[in-house]
Design a protein around this motif. Structure first.
Motif, PDB file in Angstrom:
ATOM      1  N   ALA A   1      14.994 -11.314  -7.222  1.00 16.58           N
ATOM      2  CA  ALA A   1      14.244 -11.779  -8.395  1.00 16.58           C
ATOM      3  C   ALA A   1      13.357 -10.673  -8.948  1.00 16.58           C
ATOM      4  O   ALA A   1      13.187 -10.560 -10.177  1.00 16.58           O
ATOM      5  CB  ALA A   1      13.406 -12.998  -8.026  1.00 16.58           C
TER       6      ALA A   1
ATOM      7  N   ARG B   1      14.094  -6.747 -16.960  1.00 15.26           N
ATOM      8  CA  ARG B   1      13.593  -7.361 -18.188  1.00 15.26           C
ATOM      9  C   ARG B   1      12.416  -6.569 -18.759  1.00 15.26           C
ATOM     10  O   ARG B   1      12.285  -6.434 -19.981  1.00 15.26           O
ATOM     11  CB  ARG B   1      13.178  -8.814 -17.923  1.00 15.26           C
ATOM     12  CG  ARG B   1      14.347  -9.760 -17.714  1.00 15.26           C
ATOM     13  CD  ARG B   1      13.870 -11.170 -17.472  1.00 15.26           C
ATOM     14  NE  ARG B   1      13.178 -11.720 -18.621  1.00 15.26           N
ATOM     15  CZ  ARG B   1      13.765 -12.355 -19.639  1.00 15.26           C
ATOM     16  NH1 ARG B   1      15.081 -12.495 -19.647  1.00 15.26           N
ATOM     17  NH2 ARG B   1      13.058 -12.842 -20.620  1.00 15.26           N
TER      18      ARG B   1
ATOM     19  N   HIS C   1       9.411 -17.032 -11.538  1.00 19.97           N
ATOM     20  CA  HIS C   1      10.180 -17.463 -12.703  1.00 19.97           C
ATOM     21  C   HIS C   1      11.697 -17.345 -12.535  1.00 19.97           C
ATOM     22  O   HIS C   1      12.425 -17.939 -13.329  1.00 19.97           O
ATOM     23  CB  HIS C   1       9.766 -16.640 -13.922  1.00 19.97           C
ATOM     24  CG  HIS C   1       8.317 -16.791 -14.292  1.00 19.97           C
ATOM     25  ND1 HIS C   1       7.769 -17.978 -14.715  1.00 19.97           N
ATOM     26  CD2 HIS C   1       7.289 -15.894 -14.271  1.00 19.97           C
ATOM     27  CE1 HIS C   1       6.479 -17.812 -14.961  1.00 19.97           C
ATOM     28  NE2 HIS C   1       6.161 -16.564 -14.698  1.00 19.97           N
ATOM     29  N   TRP C   2      12.194 -16.580 -11.541  1.00 15.87           N
ATOM     30  CA  TRP C   2      13.627 -16.327 -11.478  1.00 15.87           C
ATOM     31  C   TRP C   2      14.259 -16.661 -10.142  1.00 15.87           C
ATOM     32  O   TRP C   2      15.493 -16.836 -10.098  1.00 15.87           O
ATOM     33  CB  TRP C   2      13.906 -14.848 -11.799  1.00 15.87           C
ATOM     34  CG  TRP C   2      13.697 -14.521 -13.235  1.00 15.87           C
ATOM     35  CD1 TRP C   2      12.583 -13.974 -13.796  1.00 15.87           C
ATOM     36  CD2 TRP C   2      14.615 -14.752 -14.294  1.00 15.87           C
ATOM     37  NE1 TRP C   2      12.746 -13.840 -15.151  1.00 15.87           N
ATOM     38  CE2 TRP C   2      13.992 -14.303 -15.490  1.00 15.87           C
ATOM     39  CE3 TRP C   2      15.896 -15.276 -14.368  1.00 15.87           C
ATOM     40  CZ2 TRP C   2      14.615 -14.380 -16.725  1.00 15.87           C
ATOM     41  CZ3 TRP C   2      16.532 -15.353 -15.599  1.00 15.87           C
ATOM     42  CH2 TRP C   2      15.888 -14.914 -16.760  1.00 15.87           C
TER      43      TRP C   2
ATOM     44  N   ASN D   1      19.488 -11.251 -19.580  1.00 15.08           N
ATOM     45  CA  ASN D   1      20.103 -12.267 -18.729  1.00 15.08           C
ATOM     46  C   ASN D   1      20.833 -11.605 -17.555  1.00 15.08           C
ATOM     47  O   ASN D   1      21.596 -10.653 -17.767  1.00 15.08           O
ATOM     48  CB  ASN D   1      21.103 -13.105 -19.529  1.00 15.08           C
ATOM     49  CG  ASN D   1      20.438 -13.796 -20.700  1.00 15.08           C
ATOM     50  OD1 ASN D   1      19.381 -14.377 -20.546  1.00 15.08           O
ATOM     51  ND2 ASN D   1      21.068 -13.721 -21.869  1.00 15.08           N
TER      52      ASN D   1
ATOM     53  N   LEU E   1      17.975 -18.907 -10.131  1.00 14.03           N
ATOM     54  CA  LEU E   1      19.159 -18.129  -9.765  1.00 14.03           C
ATOM     55  C   LEU E   1      19.693 -18.479  -8.391  1.00 14.03           C
ATOM     56  O   LEU E   1      20.651 -17.851  -7.933  1.00 14.03           O
ATOM     57  CB  LEU E   1      18.826 -16.630  -9.807  1.00 14.03           C
ATOM     58  CG  LEU E   1      18.498 -16.065 -11.196  1.00 14.03           C
ATOM     59  CD1 LEU E   1      18.106 -14.601 -11.089  1.00 14.03           C
ATOM     60  CD2 LEU E   1      19.682 -16.235 -12.137  1.00 14.03           C
TER      61      LEU E   1
ATOM     62  N   ARG F   1      10.623 -16.790 -18.465  1.00 13.79           N
ATOM     63  CA  ARG F   1      11.872 -17.159 -19.101  1.00 13.79           C
ATOM     64  C   ARG F   1      11.666 -17.862 -20.441  1.00 13.79           C
ATOM     65  O   ARG F   1      12.266 -17.509 -21.426  1.00 13.79           O
ATOM     66  CB  ARG F   1      12.668 -18.068 -18.164  1.00 13.79           C
ATOM     67  CG  ARG F   1      13.078 -17.385 -16.876  1.00 13.79           C
ATOM     68  CD  ARG F   1      13.677 -18.350 -15.864  1.00 13.79           C
ATOM     69  NE  ARG F   1      14.845 -18.998 -16.389  1.00 13.79           N
ATOM     70  CZ  ARG F   1      14.974 -20.309 -16.541  1.00 13.79           C
ATOM     71  NH1 ARG F   1      13.951 -21.101 -16.217  1.00 13.79           N
ATOM     72  NH2 ARG F   1      16.069 -20.837 -17.011  1.00 13.79           N
TER      73      ARG F   1
ATOM     74  N   VAL G   1      15.363  -8.464 -11.224  1.00 19.02           N
ATOM     75  CA  VAL G   1      15.515  -9.046 -12.565  1.00 19.02           C
ATOM     76  C   VAL G   1      14.251  -8.810 -13.387  1.00 19.02           C
ATOM     77  O   VAL G   1      14.326  -8.461 -14.578  1.00 19.02           O
ATOM     78  CB  VAL G   1      15.828 -10.550 -12.450  1.00 19.02           C
ATOM     79  CG1 VAL G   1      15.898 -11.194 -13.834  1.00 19.02           C
ATOM     80  CG2 VAL G   1      17.147 -10.758 -11.718  1.00 19.02           C
TER      81      VAL G   1
END
Length: 536
Positions: A450, A457, A433-434, A327, A438, A466, A453
């Protein structure tokens, strides 16, 4: 839709195997500089002759030939200078061979791409997995001529590779070519000649463990005194016993000076190089040694405090901190740099950006930084990207090799682990996806944020996507939450989600108007459900 390629597992990047520090030789006397110039020029001439012999030997060179070259150089210099010169010649020949092999692979890739596009009809559109045909008959003809040119180059290069022939210019090919473009380089012939001679000097010596202060040829004492063992023909210039010349300048290594002093006091090997920056008129001394082999931290142990995902771009680093569950925490960070001007300026910009990144990582308590395992060596050719000059310029400007080498070295000193991840689809899936989740009223998340991130991950072992929807029969709170985290073994968990292909018509059954479904969901007087209840 093209099938996504397999994603490689993240791994710990190996730390740097060596350390190099530099200091300026300040306060040289009027006699020191002429001695250094004479010694550098004389040893440089020996190095040029030895390099020519090494190149002529080619693949037939062996240990006996190496020993013979050293014996030939020893009467004209000394045993240690001869050893340093022959080793430098061999290392330079090996570096040229590696560059020759890389160029051979680049030509093969370019020829394969052109041949494939020439085999397609003119105007044929390409697919996501490969390029199409050329846009016009004229372009097809020009590329067919280029194919023959590249084929001839490849044939000549293969002949050189098989015969062990390399082409090396002591002093640098770029500086040699500058001689024919003095006006564009803003130099006159005398200035160029001074730089050319300084680049071809040889004043470097490998260290020897067990010898005094770790080096008998170029010796630096713990208090910074520098002395040089002069070659035999220049021994009359010595100002100290045993043919040594002591410089009046003293060195003080500000960076990693404690490590250097510990090695010198213990008589451990330290290599030195003295060189002149002709443009600035300054002499420098560089000390280098082999770093001790440290045990590599296991991946799971390095990620116990989370990770910082870093996306590398042409002008900045986009970073975001993630916890152990993948996260994002806090706000993204951006560390900008300007890759213009001289190489020293570009290098300073990269170091400054990495210093700020590592300082932020230490303040957060994070022990791992995730970066993409990028390599654009085979991606810069015009055969692969055609007329996309801006894109080729973009990927050529990314400081991937320099930034990664710097980051690994600086992170090792800061006790931070570098995790390299597969760069496939990080920007695309990160934005998909992000980026939207966000982005808020007070924060605009960019595509690069993004991607950071997504990189973090992937380093943690989590899928970039996600959530994944449960089976249709259990889409209710009876079986738990409506969405569940995708399992690590889920098939295609990092693939792009298929588009929603449901019905787009506006026709609806009777009594199912726009607000019909909300009649029993409002709490107001005269509710339809209250009117249907029987009176008491």
């Amino acid at each position: 839709m093209a099938e996504a390629r397999a994603i490689a597992a993240p791994y710990i990047a190996a730390p740097a195997s060596g350390v190099a520090i530099r200091d300026r030789l300040k306060g040289l006397s009027g006699q020191d500089e002429p001695v250094l110039r004479l010694a550098g020029a004389y040893l440089g001439s020996l190095a040029s002759k030895d390099l020519a012999v090494r190149c002529r030997d080619g693949l037939a060179h062996g240990a006996d030939r190496w020993a013979a070259r050293k014996r030939e150089l020893t009467p004209d210099s000394s045993a240690r200078w001869a050893g340093a010169i022959t080793k430098a010649s061999h290392d330079q020949w090996a570096l040229a061979r590696r560059g020759q092999l890389a160029h051979l692979h680049t030509l093969e890739a370019g020829i394969a791409t052109i041949a494939h596009r020439l085999s397609l009809p003119v105007g044929h559109k390409g697919t996501k997995g490969g390029p199409g045909g050329y846009g016009s008959q004229r372009e097809w003809f020009v590329k067919s001529r280029r194919l023959r040119v590249l084929a001839n180059r490849l044939a000549a290069l293969r002949a050189d590779w098989q015969g062990g022939r390399v082409r090396i210019v002591r002093g640098g090919k770029r500086l040699a070519g500058m001689r024919h473009h003095l006006e564009a380089a803003h130099l006159d012939e005398a200035q160029w000649r001074a730089r050319w001679q300084a680049a071809r000097w040889f004043l470097q010596a490998d260290g020897e463990s067990g010898k005094r202060y770790g080096n008998e040829t170029i010796r630096v004492s713990p208090d910074g005194e520098v002395s040089i063992r002069l070659p035999g023909p220049l021994a009359h210039l010595a100002n100290a016993p045993h043919g040594r010349y002591v410089l009046s300048a003293r060195v003080r290594f500000a960076h990693r000076g404690t490590e250097w002093a510990d090695r010198v006091h213990a008589d451990r090997a330290v290599a030195y190089r003295i060189h002149l920056d002709e443009e600035r008129g300054r002499w420098y001394l560089t000390a280098s040694w082999q770093a001790p082999t440290a045990p590599i931290v296991p991946l799971q142990a390095a990620l116990t405090q989370g990770v910082i995902g870093v996306d590398t771009n042409a002008d900045h680093l986009a970073a975001w901190r993630l916890d152990t569950h993948g996260n994002p925490i806090g706000s993204p960070r951006r560390f900008s740099y300007e890759l213009s001007g001289s190489s020293e300026h570009r290098d300073a910009q990269v170091r400054h950006a990495l210093t700020r990144l590592l300082t932020w990582a230490k303040s957060c308590g994070v022990k791992a930084i995730a970066i993409e395992d990028l390599d654009f060596q085979a991606e810069k050719t015009r055969e692969k990207h055609g007329r996309r000059k801006q894109f080729r310029k973009l990927i050529s400007g990314l400081p991937t090799g320099r930034l990664r080498a710097r980051l690994i070295s600086m992170a090792n000193a800061a006790d931070i682990t570098i995790v390299a991840v597969d760069p496939a689809y990080t920007s695309k899936w990160g934005a998909q996806h992000w980026q939207a989740p966000l982005t808020g009223k007070t924060r605009a998340t960019t595509r690069h944020d993004a991607a950071a991130v997504a990189i973090g991950r992937r380093a943690l072992g989590h899928p970039i996507r996600r959530r994944t929807a449960p089976p249709p029969a259990h889409r209710s709170d009876e079986q738990g939450h409506r969405t569940a985290q995708a399992r690590p073994d889920a098939r295609g968990r990092e693939e792009t989600r298929p588009p929603d292909t449901g019905s787009c018509t506006r026709c609806m059954p009777p009594d199912r108007g726009e607000n019909a479904g909300d009649q029993c969901a409002h709490h107001r007087s005269g509710h339809t459900a209250e009117q249907l209840l029987p009176s008491p």
